[in-house]
Design a protein around this motif. Structure first.
Motif, PDB file in Angstrom:
ATOM      1  N   ALA A 160      34.418  65.764  13.596  1.00 33.63           N
ATOM      2  CA  ALA A 160      33.582  66.438  14.599  1.00 33.63           C
ATOM      3  C   ALA A 160      33.937  65.972  16.012  1.00 33.63           C
ATOM      4  O   ALA A 160      33.934  66.751  16.965  1.00 33.63           O
ATOM      5  N   GLU A 161      34.291  64.692  16.120  1.00 34.94           N
ATOM      6  CA  GLU A 161      34.686  64.165  17.429  1.00 34.94           C
ATOM      7  C   GLU A 161      36.013  64.773  17.885  1.00 34.94           C
ATOM      8  O   GLU A 161      36.189  65.118  19.050  1.00 34.94           O
ATOM      9  N   ALA A 162      36.937  64.918  16.938  1.00 39.41           N
ATOM     10  CA  ALA A 162      38.254  65.478  17.283  1.00 39.41           C
ATOM     11  C   ALA A 162      38.156  66.969  17.603  1.00 39.41           C
ATOM     12  O   ALA A 162      38.910  67.477  18.432  1.00 39.41           O
ATOM     13  N   PHE A 163      37.246  67.657  16.921  1.00 41.82           N
ATOM     14  CA  PHE A 163      37.156  69.118  17.063  1.00 41.82           C
ATOM     15  C   PHE A 163      35.726  69.544  17.396  1.00 41.82           C
ATOM     16  O   PHE A 163      35.025  70.118  16.554  1.00 41.82           O
ATOM     17  N   ASP A 167      33.028  74.382  13.730  1.00 40.47           N
ATOM     18  CA  ASP A 167      31.825  74.223  12.924  1.00 40.47           C
ATOM     19  C   ASP A 167      32.145  73.328  11.710  1.00 40.47           C
ATOM     20  O   ASP A 167      32.787  73.768  10.758  1.00 40.47           O
ATOM     21  N   SER A 168      31.697  72.059  11.772  1.00 43.46           N
ATOM     22  CA  SER A 168      32.031  71.113  10.700  1.00 43.46           C
ATOM     23  C   SER A 168      31.440  71.557   9.369  1.00 43.46           C
ATOM     24  O   SER A 168      32.066  71.389   8.313  1.00 43.46           O
ATOM     25  N   LEU A 520      42.384  73.496   8.424  1.00 45.04           N
ATOM     26  CA  LEU A 520      42.269  74.156   9.735  1.00 45.04           C
ATOM     27  C   LEU A 520      43.049  75.465   9.757  1.00 45.04           C
ATOM     28  O   LEU A 520      42.586  76.475  10.301  1.00 45.04           O
ATOM     29  N   ALA A 521      44.230  75.444   9.158  1.00 39.68           N
ATOM     30  CA  ALA A 521      45.052  76.666   9.126  1.00 39.68           C
ATOM     31  C   ALA A 521      44.338  77.758   8.335  1.00 39.68           C
ATOM     32  O   ALA A 521      44.357  78.934   8.716  1.00 39.68           O
ATOM     33  N   GLU A 522      43.681  77.372   7.233  1.00 36.45           N
ATOM     34  CA  GLU A 522      42.906  78.349   6.452  1.00 36.45           C
ATOM     35  C   GLU A 522      41.800  78.972   7.311  1.00 36.45           C
ATOM     36  O   GLU A 522      41.612  80.184   7.321  1.00 36.45           O
ATOM     37  N   ARG A 523      41.093  78.102   8.017  1.00 32.44           N
ATOM     38  CA  ARG A 523      40.001  78.596   8.872  1.00 32.44           C
ATOM     39  C   ARG A 523      40.523  79.533   9.959  1.00 32.44           C
ATOM     40  O   ARG A 523      39.981  80.608  10.204  1.00 32.44           O
TER      41      ARG A 523
END
Ligand code: FAE
Length: 534
Positions: A160-163, A167-168, A520-523
Motif C-alpha cells: 500500500a505504501e509503494a502503490f 486498491d489493495s 499488477l500486470a493482471e490488474r
C-alpha cells in the motif's frame, strides 16, 4: 555427423520454435526480414512476467499480438542432451554474450570460481553499471528461466505504501490469487521438509534463526515440490537437486514458457519472435508506433534490422529494458512528450547477500535444493526490517556455509539517464547508497551469529567483504506506476503506450518481486482492455 552450419542452426531453431510453441509461421530471421516493415495491432516487447500476462489477455480478447524477445527459445538440447547447463559445469549456454561466467558468489576461500566460456546468447545476463551489476534472464520467459522460483506476496502495508493509487483490497482479493494460480504456485509439504536431505541447509538456518528469537516462514514456489521429492527419491532426473538454478532448470520449474506464454500462444492470436532486440521506438504521423528491431543470430551478431508497426505498444522488457526504450525515445525527440519522471525511482530491492560459517556439527548437506523454501521474516522490525531467503550453496560437497539473499528496506533510489554519445542508458547508483541495507542486514545477522556462536564468511565475494551489495537480482522502477505512468501503466504523454513490468515498482517491495509484477500486470491489462481496446 557433420557440425551444424549456422544457417542450418537458424533454420532448425525456427522450425523448433514454430513446432514447439504452435506458431503459425515458420521463418528464419532473414526470411522474415524480406519485408522491410510489417504491422501488428498490438506489440509486446519482452516475454517476462508482465509481458506474458499482457500477451495472454490480449490474445484471449482476440487481438493479434506479436511479442519481441531478444533472447532465444530454450527448447533445444545441446550436445549433452540437456537444454540448460548447471552451475558446477557452466558452458556457453550460461551467460548472455560473455566470455566468462559471472557468479553472484564469485569466490570460495578467495579462489575465483568463475569459468571461461564461449560467447553465446546464453540465458543469464549480468548488466554492469558502475557500482552495481544487475542480473536478468534472457530468453522466452525472461527472469522466470533463471530465478529461484520464490513466489512471495508482499506485506500489505508495504504494498500500500509503494502503490498509494492502487486498491489493495482488489489486489489481495483478486489479482495476487489469480497470478499465483496462473503461475502454478505450490507449497512444500512440511513433513517432507523436516526429513529430506535437500533442505538440511534450510533446517540449520531455521534452528539458528529460532535460537536468535527470529521468525521463519515457508516460501511458496513455482518449482514443482512433488517432483523435487521424486528427485530426492531417485525416481526422476534431478534438476533443482543437481545445481540447476541461475543458468536454467531442465525440469520442475514452471517457467513462463510453460504457463502464461503457452496459454498465450494457444489463443492463436499471439506469436513470439525470438532473437529480436528492440532498439528504438518512434511514431508515425497517423499515430502508429514504429519499432526498430535488430535480429540476432545465436552468436549475438546482428543479421538484419527492420521495422515493425503497432497500434498498441506494451513494454515488458524489464526495469532496465523498458526504461531504456522510453528514455531513448524521449531524449532523442522521437517521443518528446514523455514524462520527466521516466528513469526515476529505481532501486535494487534492498538486496544484500551474506554468508555465515557454521560450526562443524551443523552440516548443511551435500545435496541442496537450488530452490529456496524458507525465509527469515523480520520485515516488521521497525529499525532493521529484513526478509532473508535462506539460499542454497549446491557444491556437491559439505561446505558448512549458510547463505542468504536478504531484501532490506532501503529508501535510497537510483536514476537512469540516456547518454546520447554512446546511445546507451546509464544507471546512477553509488555503493554508499547500499549502506542502509548493510546496516539492516548486519543487525539481523549479528544477532544470528551471537546466538549461535558463528561468524561471517569473508571469502565469498572476491575480496574480504561480508555483505555483498554490488549486485541485484531484483531491479525495480524507472517508469513507476502513478508517476511516469497513470495508475494502470499508461505512459503519460502518449496514447496507446503502456509499461507492464518491474519498471512500475518503485525500487523496493519487501519480498522477491515476480508475484507482485504478475499481479499488477493482471490488474492493469484488465482495465486497459475494458477502456482502451473496446
Ligand atoms: P523480465 O522477467 O526481466 O523480462 C524482460 C524480458 O525482456 C527478458 O526476457 C529480456 O530478454 C527481454 N528484453 C529486454 N530488453 C529487450 C529489448 N530491448 N528487446 C527485446 N526484448 C528485450 O521482466 N524474483 C522472485 O520473485 N523470486 C525469485 O526467486 C527470484 N529469483 C531470482 C534469481 C535470479 C538469478 C534473478 C536474475 C532474478 C530473480 N528474481 C526473483 C527476480 C525476477 O526474476 C524478476 O523480478 C522478474 O523476472 C522481472 O520481471 P519483468 O516482467 O519485469
Amino acid at each position: 555427423m557433420r557440425p551444424l552450419s549456422r544457417r542450418r542452426l537458424l533454420g532448425l531453431l525456427a522450425v523448433n520454435t514454430a513446432s514447439a510453441l504452435g506458431l503459425g509461421t515458420i521463418a528464419t530471421p532473414s526470411a522474415a526480414a524480406a519485408s522491410r516493415r510489417d504491422f501488428s495491432p498490438a506489440v509486446v516487447v519482452g516475454t517476462g512476467y508482465g509481458a506474458a500476462v499482457t500477451a495472454l489477455r490480449l490474445g484471449q480478447a482476440g487481438i493479434p499480438t506479436v511479442m519481441l524477445e531478444m533472447g532465444r527459445l530454450w527448447d533445444t538440447p545441446g550436445d549433452d542432451g540437456r537444454v540448460f547447463c548447471d552451475m558446477l559445469n557452466p558452458d556457453r549456454r550460461a551467460m548472455w554474450l560473455a566470455t566468462r561466467t559471472q557468479m553472484p558468489l564469485s569466490s570460495f576461500l578467495w579462489l575465483d570460481i568463475d569459468r571461461r566460456i564461449e560467447r553465446f546468447t546464453g540465458v543469464l545476463d549480468c548488466v554492469h553499471h558502475g557500482d552495481i551489476s544487475v542480473y536478468v534472464g534472457r530468453g522466452v520467459g525472461g527472469g522466470s528461466l533463471v530465478n529461484g522460483a520464490m513466489a512471495v506476496t508482499p506485506k500489505r502495508a508495504t504494498f500500500a505504501e509503494a502503490f498509494p493509487d492502487v486498491d489493495s483490497d482488489g489486489m489481495y482479493r483478486t489479482y495476487f490469487p489469480r497470478a499465483a494460480a496462473m503461475l502454478g504456485v505450490n507449497h512444500i509439504d512440511p513433513a517432507w521438509f523436516e526429513t529430506c536431505e535437500s533442505y538440511r541447509y534450510a533446517r540449520v538456518s531455521r534452528a539458528h534463526a529460532h535460537n536468535a528469537g527470529l521468525t521463519t516462514t515457508f516460501v511458496p514456489s513455482v518449482y514443482d515440490f512433488a517432483r523435487m521429492r521424486r528427485e530426492e527419491a531417485g525416481e526422476v532426473p534431478r534438476s533443482a537437486l543437481a545445481a540447476e538454478v541461475i543458468y536454467g532448470n531442465n525440469h520442475g520449474k514452471r517457467s513462463l514458457d510453460k504457463t502464461y506464454l503457452a496459454d498465450a500462444l494457444g489463443t492463436g492470436c499471439v506469436s513470439i519472435r525470438t532473437l529480436h532486440h528492440v532498439r528504438a521506438i518512434e511514431q508515425d504521423a497517423d499515430g502508429t508506433y514504429v519499432l526498430t528491431v535488430d535480429e540476432l543470430d545465436l552468436d549475438g551478431t546482428r543479421v538484419a534490422t527492420r521495422q515493425l508497426g503497432a497500434r498498441y505498444l506494451f513494454l515488458g522488457a524489464g526495469s532496465l529494458g523498458s526504461t531504456e526504450l522510453l528514455l531513448r525515445a524521449r531524449d532523442t525527440g522521437a517521443l518528446p512528450g514523455l514524462s520527466p519522471l521516466i528513469g526515476r525511482d529505481w532501486g535494487p530491492n534492498g538486496n544484500v547477500m551474506v554468508g555465515r560459517a557454521n560450526r562443524p556439527r551443523d552440516r548443511t548437506g551435500t545435496v541442496q535444493s537450488g530452490m529456496p523454501a524458507l525465509g527469515i521474516d523480520a520485515w516488521d522490525d521497525p529499525r532493521h526490517p529484513v526478509f532473508a531467503e535462506v539460499a542454497p550453496m549446491p557444491a556437491g560437497v559439505e561446505l558448512w556455509v549458510s547463505l542468504y539473499l536478504a531484501v532490506t528496506r532501503n529508501p535510497e533510489r537510483g536514476l537512469l539517464t540516456y547518454d546520447a554519445g554512446s546511445d546507451r542508458v546509464r544507471l546512477h547508483w553509488l555503493s554508499g547508497q547500499a549502506q542502509p541495507s548493510v546496516d539492516q542486514a548486519k543487525a539481523l545477522f549479528d544477532r544470528l551469529n551471537a546466538a549461535n556462536g558463528t561468524e561471517y564468511r569473508s571469502d565469498l565475494f572476491g575480496d574480504t567483504r561480508v555483505f555483498e551489495t554490488r549486485l541485484t537480482y531484483h531491479p525495480l522502477g524507472g517508469a513507476v506506476l502513478g508517476k511516469a505512468t497513470d495508475a494502470y501503466g499508461r505512459v503519460r504523454g502518449q496514447r496507446r503506450l503502456y509499461v507492464t513490468d518491474g519498471s512500475l515498482v518503485p525500487g523496493n517491495i519487501g519480498v522477491n518481486p515476480f508475484l507482485t509484477i504478475t499481479a499488477l500486470a493482471e490488474r492493469n491489462i484488465e482495465r486497459i482492455l475494458a477502456e482502451d481496446l473496446r
